[in-house]
Motif scaffolding. Structure first.
Motif, short mmCIF file in Angstrom:
data_model
loop_
_atom_site.label_atom_id
_atom_site.label_comp_id
_atom_site.label_asym_id
_atom_site.label_seq_id
_atom_site.Cartn_x
_atom_site.Cartn_y
_atom_site.Cartn_z
N TYR A 247 59.93 68.67 29.49
CA TYR A 247 59.39 67.92 28.37
C TYR A 247 58.27 68.70 27.67
N ILE A 248 57.35 69.26 28.46
CA ILE A 248 56.25 70.01 27.86
C ILE A 248 56.78 71.27 27.18
N GLY A 249 57.73 71.95 27.81
CA GLY A 249 58.34 73.11 27.18
C GLY A 249 59.02 72.76 25.88
N TRP A 250 59.70 71.62 25.84
CA TRP A 250 60.36 71.16 24.62
C TRP A 250 59.35 70.80 23.55
N LEU A 251 58.25 70.15 23.93
CA LEU A 251 57.21 69.82 22.96
C LEU A 251 56.65 71.08 22.30
N MET A 252 56.46 72.11 23.11
CA MET A 252 55.82 73.33 22.61
C MET A 252 56.79 74.19 21.80
N HIS A 253 58.04 74.34 22.25
CA HIS A 253 58.96 75.29 21.64
C HIS A 253 60.38 74.75 21.50
N THR B 155 64.09 73.08 21.69
CA THR B 155 65.15 73.12 22.69
C THR B 155 65.07 74.37 23.56
N ALA B 156 64.83 75.53 22.94
CA ALA B 156 64.72 76.77 23.71
C ALA B 156 63.58 76.69 24.71
N GLY B 157 62.47 76.09 24.31
CA GLY B 157 61.35 75.94 25.23
C GLY B 157 61.66 75.02 26.38
N GLY B 158 62.36 73.93 26.11
CA GLY B 158 62.74 73.01 27.18
C GLY B 158 63.68 73.65 28.18
N LEU B 159 64.69 74.38 27.67
CA LEU B 159 65.63 75.06 28.56
C LEU B 159 64.93 76.13 29.38
N MET B 160 64.03 76.86 28.73
CA MET B 160 63.30 77.92 29.44
C MET B 160 62.42 77.33 30.54
N ALA B 161 61.61 76.33 30.19
CA ALA B 161 60.69 75.75 31.18
C ALA B 161 61.45 75.10 32.33
N GLY B 162 62.48 74.32 32.01
CA GLY B 162 63.25 73.66 33.06
C GLY B 162 64.04 74.63 33.90
N GLY B 163 64.63 75.66 33.27
CA GLY B 163 65.40 76.64 34.01
C GLY B 163 64.56 77.51 34.92
N LEU B 164 63.46 78.04 34.37
CA LEU B 164 62.57 78.86 35.19
C LEU B 164 61.96 78.06 36.32
#
Length: 307
Positions: free
Chosen positions: A83-89, A91-100
């Motif tokens: 969620y935080i990754g998606w807020l910041m960047h 869809t790409a941010g959400g996928l990156m934060a959740g995947g990593l």
């Protein structure tokens, strides 16, 4: 993923408010590598890095998102990161934060599982895993104290937390009932104007919204969009169910792989309150119903996963 980072690193993503995608990649990788101790440890690490150190989001927004993630089925720590990754960047941010967030854990648990199966009954390996369990317990306790000290702001909240613990530990009250009761109490307390239930105001405190990278207002892509929500839900529903249906169709329901897929799909829908709330259910089913593991092996697996 490397191509995604390199193609985006040269620009600032508007939703990130000055935080480049490359910097976000490095931070989320650091969060993932330091997230020992299960959900409590993971959330504490995220809070320290994302809120206290980087000031990407305010503490009130972080805790608000955490409360919602605790109510959702599934792993609350990964949901919070996504969620935080998606807020910041976006869809790409959400996928990156959740995947990593899960990648180092996948690699580590596969390596530890191989060591356990191959050498688990050697005395020094048993001693190693025993020591890891003790260290992880200390990490979890520290994480609970750290996050709890921020979330439980007054004696009434501390009393509610204590009552919830007594209800679930001594009287085995179902977790959803505890959550519903706490929500009702909070709603009635807020309606009655009790200051103990007042939400932390946005922009207040040491790290208010206006002092965070995200700012006081939600980015444009985070505003309600029913059509986009439905499309997103359908896409991820297909990604989830297609492998399960394919396994059952090819191997039948008696296959161990099909049973694993069906069991964990069902479990994903009832894990309200996070991983700790469902551990007893998973242990019971895996040990007593399916006989996949012996009781001691289940405890060793939990120790490895928390490590």
């Amino acid at each position: 993923m490397t191509e995604l980072v390199s193609s985006t690193a040269s620009t600032k993503v508007d939703a990130g408010h000055g935080v480049s995608f490359a910097e976000a990649f490095r931070v989320w990788l650091r969060v993932a590598l330091l997230s020992f101790g299960g959900p409590a440890g993971q959330i504490a690490v995220m809070h320290r890095i994302i809120v206290d150190e980087k000031r990407w989001v305010s503490e009130s927004r972080f805790l608000h998102a955490l409360n919602y993630c605790m109510l959702l089925p599934g792993p609350e720590a990964q949901q919070l990161a996504t969620y935080i990754g998606w807020l910041m960047h976006r869809t790409a941010g959400g996928l990156m934060a959740g995947g990593l967030f899960i990648l180092p854990g996948i690699i580590a648990i596969m390596a530890l599982s191989w060591i356990y199966v191959a050498f688990g009954h050697v005395w020094f390996v048993e001693a190693l895993f025993f020591g890891l369990k003790a260290a992880v317990l200390a990490i979890v306790i520290q994480a609970v104290v750290r996050v709890g000290s921020r979330a439980l702001r007054n004696n009434l909240m501390i009393g509610l937390a204590a009552a919830a613990f007594i209800a679930i530990f001594f009287f085995a009250v179902p977790f959803p009932l505890i959550i519903i009761a706490a929500g009702v109490i909070g709603y009635l307390g807020a309606r009655a104007g009790r200051p103990e239930f007042a939400a932390a105001g946005h922009g207040s405190g040491d790290n208010g919204d206006r002092d965070s990278a995200l700012g006081e207002l939600l980015p444009e892509h985070a505003k309600p969009n029913p059509r986009r929500t439905v499309v997103t839900a359908l896409v991820w529903l297909a990604l989830w169910l297609t492998p399960v249906i394919a396994l059952v169709a090819m191997l039948g329901t008696e296959s161990t792989f099909s049973q694993i897929a069906l069991f964990f799909s069902k479990m994903a829908m009832v894990t309200f309150g996070g991983a700790y709330a469902v551990l007893a259910y998973v242990g019971q089913q895996a040990v007593e119903h399916y006989h996949w593991l012996a009781p001691a092996e289940m405890l060793d697996g939990l120790g490895m996963a928390e490590t």
